[in-house]
Structure formats: C-alpha cells, structure tokens
Design a protein around this motif. Structure first.
Motif, short mmCIF file in Angstrom:
data_model
loop_
_atom_site.label_atom_id
_atom_site.label_comp_id
_atom_site.label_asym_id
_atom_site.label_seq_id
_atom_site.Cartn_x
_atom_site.Cartn_y
_atom_site.Cartn_z
N LEU A 31 1.02 -0.89 0.09
CA LEU A 31 -0.19 -0.26 0.04
C LEU A 31 0.79 1.68 0.15
CD1 LEU A 31 -3.15 -1.19 2.74
CD2 LEU A 31 -3.42 -0.84 0.31
N TYR A 32 1.43 0.92 0.80
CA TYR A 32 2.84 2.71 1.13
C TYR A 32 3.32 2.59 -0.79
CZ TYR A 32 6.76 5.26 3.22
OH TYR A 32 7.24 6.16 3.35
N LEU A 33 4.24 1.58 -1.09
CA LEU A 33 4.48 1.54 -2.37
C LEU A 33 3.62 1.90 -3.40
CD1 LEU A 33 7.10 -0.77 -2.62
CD2 LEU A 33 7.90 1.23 -2.62
N THR A 34 2.51 1.51 -3.06
CA THR A 34 1.34 1.92 -4.55
C THR A 34 1.16 3.63 -4.25
OG1 THR A 34 0.76 -0.18 -4.21
CG2 THR A 34 -0.97 1.81 -5.07
N LEU A 35 1.10 4.17 -3.10
CA LEU A 35 -0.31 5.50 -2.38
C LEU A 35 1.24 6.37 -3.09
CD1 LEU A 35 -1.93 7.38 -1.68
CD2 LEU A 35 -0.46 7.33 0.36
N GLN A 36 2.80 6.27 -3.13
CA GLN A 36 3.74 6.98 -3.46
C GLN A 36 3.98 7.01 -4.96
OE1 GLN A 36 8.16 5.32 -3.30
NE2 GLN A 36 8.81 7.17 -2.92
N ALA A 37 3.35 6.17 -6.06
CA ALA A 37 3.05 5.95 -7.05
C ALA A 37 2.31 7.13 -8.15
CB ALA A 37 3.11 4.45 -7.53
N LEU A 38 1.06 6.05 -6.75
CA LEU A 38 -0.47 6.96 -6.81
C LEU A 38 -0.36 8.72 -7.05
CD1 LEU A 38 -2.47 5.22 -6.20
CD2 LEU A 38 -2.77 5.77 -8.19
N ILE A 39 0.68 9.25 -5.89
CA ILE A 39 0.93 10.81 -5.90
C ILE A 39 2.18 11.03 -6.55
CG2 ILE A 39 2.16 11.91 -4.35
CD1 ILE A 39 0.56 10.13 -2.13
N ILE A 40 2.84 10.60 -7.37
CA ILE A 40 3.86 10.59 -8.32
C ILE A 40 2.97 11.35 -9.35
CG2 ILE A 40 6.10 10.57 -9.71
CD1 ILE A 40 7.48 9.31 -6.94
N ALA A 41 2.32 9.93 -9.99
CA ALA A 41 1.40 10.64 -10.87
C ALA A 41 0.52 11.86 -11.08
CB ALA A 41 1.04 9.78 -11.40
N LEU A 42 0.34 12.10 -9.86
CA LEU A 42 -0.83 13.43 -9.53
C LEU A 42 -0.07 14.52 -10.18
CD1 LEU A 42 -3.06 12.51 -6.75
CD2 LEU A 42 -4.06 12.93 -8.74
N PHE A 43 1.09 14.21 -9.75
CA PHE A 43 1.56 15.38 -10.20
C PHE A 43 2.55 15.89 -11.55
CE2 PHE A 43 3.29 15.61 -4.97
CZ PHE A 43 2.33 16.74 -4.28
N LEU A 44 2.32 14.43 -11.97
CA LEU A 44 2.92 14.75 -13.77
C LEU A 44 1.87 14.30 -14.57
CD1 LEU A 44 5.93 12.10 -13.10
CD2 LEU A 44 6.08 14.90 -12.98
#
Length: 535
Positions: A104-117
């Motif tokens: 869940l931790y790594l998935t959330l990180q990927a999603l947050i980065i994708a939101l910024f980009l």
C-alpha cells in the motif's frame, strides 16, 4: 523517462506482496533510495534544461497520456520521494511494517507522483479515486471499529466529491474535445461564451476544495488524520504529501481557468475563514493528532490566501510554504508517534517532561513548532514573510497576524508537554532511547526546518528559480511583530487556553456524514451563484 517514477514503485510493490514471503523491508528501502536518486537526477535535468514532456507512443499532447515535469511539479515529486524515504526509515522497525503495508505504501507513492506529473483531467480523476481507496485502506489497517468507521467516512465523502470532478471533466470534453489541461489553457480564451465554463469550473473546484479541506468542507480531515490505531507515518504522509496534491491541483486548475474565470477574492475570503476556524478548533483539542489535523486545515487556509492574493511574491511564498509545511508537519506528526509509543497516550494533558525523558524528540518538537509559527531563521518565517507581501491593506495584515497568533496558541499548548514532571508509565521509565531510530529520523526532519529557513532565499531560487530579496529592516520588523505575538499568545494561553474546559464544547464540533454532503452541495451552489452574479 518520467514513467519510471510511477512504474518502479508499482513493480516493487507487486514483487513485495506476491513473490517475497520473508521480510522484504530491505528491498523496499533499497528501491526508495534508487527512486530518490533518480528523481534527484531528473530535478537537476529540469533545472538545467527546462520542462520534460513525455507523450506516450509519440502521439500529440492533447491525444496521448502525457507526463509533464516543470520546476513546480518536479520539486513536489522530489519532495515526495525524500519524505517517503524518511518515513520508511522511521517505520522500519514498526510492527505494522508487513508486506501489506509495504504494498500500500509503494502504491500510494506511485499514485501521488503520477498526480503531480499527469496533465490529463480524466487520468487525474482515476488517480484520485485509486489513491482514495489506498489511503482508506491504510487508515483501516489495524481493522478496529473506529478505524473502519473513519476510513469509510473518508472513502465515501471523497468518492462523492470526485463525481463532481467527473461532471466537470465531461463538460470540458464536450467543449474542447480533449482533456489535457495545458492544451485547454492554450485555447480556452477562444470560447465564445465564457459563462459556459462556469459549471465545469464549479464542479472541479468543489472537488479540489474538499480535497484540500477548505471550510466548510473540512470535517473529513480530522477523522482521517486522527484515527487512533493508524500507524504514525499515515497522518504524516497525509499532511506532508497527500494534502499537497490537492494544493497542486488548485494551482494548476485555477491557472487554467484564470484567463476567463477569476475567483481570487472568493478563495481569499474562504482561505481566511478556513485558517481561523482551523486554529480555533486546534486550540480546543486535547488529542495530539486532532490538534495537528486542525492545524493542517489552518495552514491550508493560509496557503490558499497566498495563492489568491494575485501577487507574485505571495504566490511563491505560498509555494514555499507548501514545501515548509511538508517538513514541519512531518516532524510534529512523527513526534506524536514517538510520544504515544513511550507515554501510551495521546492526551496532551497526560504527557509531561519530554525534554528530560526524550530529549531528541523534544528538540525535534521545538524545531517543528518554531517552523510552523514562523519564528525568525526557520522556514515558516520566509514563506509567511513573502505571503504578507500580497497586500498593503492593514486589515489583511491584521488577519495574517491573527492567524499567526492562533498558530502560536496551539503551539504553546503542544509545547507544554516538553516540561514538568515525567508522566511516563513505570514500565517505560528509564529505558535507553539514545539509539531510537524513529526519534533521530524525526530530529533530522526538524533540523531541515531550520536549514530551509537559514538558506530560504537561496533554496527558493534553487528549487523554483525565483529570486526574492529579503530586506533586513523589514525582516527585523516582522521578527519584532512575531515576538509581540509570542507575548500576546503566552498571556492568552496562561489566562484562558490553559483552562481545559474553556474550549471543550468547541472541540467536539464536527459534521455528520449527511451534513458533509449538504455542505458539499451548498459549496458548489455558492460558487455557481457567485460567478453568475459576477458576470
């Protein structure tokens, strides 16, 4: 190039939960170090060569999945990777750090980065929905009754709010035929009837306003951040990183619509109200997490004010306050995690003597509080100094000082734990905490609040390429006002706030789920009515 920032955390998350049945913490930490280094490389690339744009399959920007990294988005991605790495080190020895948490931790990180980009409005909708589900599961990780209730409230209210975004996206697609926000920005002034954009703007901004917890859409935030059983890194992620995604969308979308719709005055008023309500409720709390949750609402209101002044210095001041807020709020939430572990409580009145028993955490708390209150030499002083440049009106300056007075009040309530007789349980007293990694991690973030204040002007130029001159005379004047506010806050705290029952009734004010939905609809109607009145 940019896609690896999203893909790698997902791959590691799948490997972690699907193929590694033993302890995979080293793999996760190693991947975080790699992602952080790669993001650092990309940051310097953007800084030296300009914006990076990746179009999938080589299609034109308006018709392909596009990732876009400019000076604003890449700084937030870099900050995200740094914070996630630091929080991972903090959580490394935690009993909650299992394969499910890692996934869940790594998935959330990927999603947050994708939101910024991401630049496609529908893709952003999908990312918002999936990240909402992941955050809700993290809140409910311990599966106790209160955690499940808080997680479901967060999930339902967020999903309903996201449907407003979807309606707005539908209107924009009908008008422009594509959903890339930069492509829309280039042609938005060609719309024959600007009033046709009122509804999509209102739908989208209602979703964003709830996501950043503007008043009166902020009641979900204390539930999500204050869940008793949630691991301490969860509220730190939510306040330090996840909340920033909403502010980033606020910046991008208001900029896109600003050529035809300008609502700076509306959000200026809402920002001030949000900040004042936030610090009032923060002062009223006895639970440390709830105090910091309402503090986040207050700080979001202040950043909204900075973005809504329409002045360049205030805009970049609010941008720097986003950066500063991520640091000092991470310090404070992680400190609460340390304190609740050692004192077995989060009641602010039952924790005393922190400087004697946990001096490392005590100093971290001091750094965090000096940062959030805008003490001279700390990062908050630079950002608040710049935000105040937005207006010469004495009334505006009075309101900004009022917000800082409120911040000092709840900070003094927080700081009261540092002194007094040790109240640790007998089975905890006397433990050697000199090599406690969570404490030293927390202190590291605390030191960063000082460093980013001492070198704030240079860091602002380094991160965003914005040069701002801080005049010593004006800075000294602001520092003198700060000292006066400290004295006033101390008098108020000793005279009124220290009495536990003064704000007891205010502290329990919260909206029910039905009231939250009503507030959401009322906020939407208010934006629509205000815009039609203006035009």
């Amino acid at each position: 190039m940019l896609y690896w920032l999203v893909i790698i955390p997902i791959i590691i998350a799948v490997i972690n939960i699907g193929f590694i049945h033993s302890d995979s913490r080293k793999l996760i930490v190693g991947s975080q170090i790699g992602i952080t280094l790669y993001t650092t490389y990309l940051f310097f690339n953007v800084r030296s060569q300009g914006t990076i744009i990746n179009n999938m399959a080589g299609y034109p920007r308006a018709f392909s999945i596009t990732l876009y990294a400019d000076r604003i988005s890449i700084v937030l991605v870099w900050l995200t990777t740094l914070l996630f790495l630091g929080l991972l080190i903090y959580a490394y020895s935690g009993d909650y750090f299992d394969s499910q948490f890692g996934f869940l931790y790594l998935t959330l990180q990927a999603l947050i980065i994708a939101l910024f980009l991401s630049t496609d409005l529908f893709n952003i909708y999908v990312l918002l929905e999936v990240s909402t589900v992941v955050v809700a599961i993290l809140i409910m990780l311990r599966k106790d009754r209160q955690a499940v209730y808080d997680g479901m409230i967060f999930l339902f209210i967020s999903v309903i709010a996201s449907s407003f975004w979807l309606f707005g996206v539908g209107f924009l697609y009908r008008t422009f035929g594509h959903l890339d926000l930069h492509a829309i920005s280039e042609v938005i002034t060609e719309v024959e009837n600007p009033r046709s954009l009122i509804l999509p703007f209102a739908f989208i901004m209602t979703t964003i306003s709830l996501k950043i917890a503007l008043f009166p859409l902020s009641s979900w935030l204390p539930k999500a951040y204050g869940t008793p059983s949630a691991p301490p890194v969860i509220p730190a992620i939510l306040s330090g990183v996840y909340e920033t995604t909403g502010l980033y969308l606020f910046i991008r979308l208001t900029a896109m619509f600003s050529q035809v719709i300008e609502l700076n005055t509306f959000f200026l008023v809402i920002g001030f109200v949000t900040s004042i309500v936030g610090f009032t409720l923060a002062v009223a709390q006895n639970d440390l997490r709830l105090l910091l949750a309402y503090s986040t609402i207050s700080q979001v209101g202040l950043m909204t004010v900075g973005f809504s002044f329409g002045a360049e210095a205030s805009y970049w001041g609010a941008m720097y306050h986003m950066f500063a807020h991520s640091l000092f709020k991470t310090v404070l939430f992680l400190s609460v995690g340390v304190l609740s572990h050692h004192y077995k409580t989060r009641d602010i009145h039952k924790i005393r003597g922190v400087m004697k028993t946990l001096p490392v955490t005590g100093f971290a708390i001091i750094f965090g509080l000096l940062g959030i209150t805008g003490a001279p030499l700390f990062n908050g002083s630079i950002s608040k100094y710049m935000i105040s440049y937005g207006s010469d009106s004495p009334y505006i300056q009075l309101l900004l000082n009022l917000i800082n007075l409120g911040t000092l009040l709840y900070s003094m309530k927080f700081a009261a734990m540092l002194f007094g007789k040790n109240t640790q349980p007998d089975d905890i007293k006397g433990q050697d905490t000199r090599h406690d990694v969570p404490q030293w991690t927390t202190l590291t973030f605390g030191v960063l609040t000082l460093i980013s204040g001492l070198f704030g002007n240079r860091l602002l130029q380094f991160l965003y390429g914005y040069d701002f001159t801080i005049y010593p005379g004006e800075y000294l004047e602001k520092s003198f006002i700060y000292l006066l506010l400290v004295l006033a806050a101390f008098a108020l705290y000793k005279g009124w706030v220290k009495e536990r029952d003064l704000f007891s009734k205010i502290g329990y004010i919260e909206l029910s789920f039905n009231a939250m939905i009503t507030a959401l609809v009322a906020f939407f109607i208010g934006i629509v009515g205000y815009m039609y009145w203006l035009t």
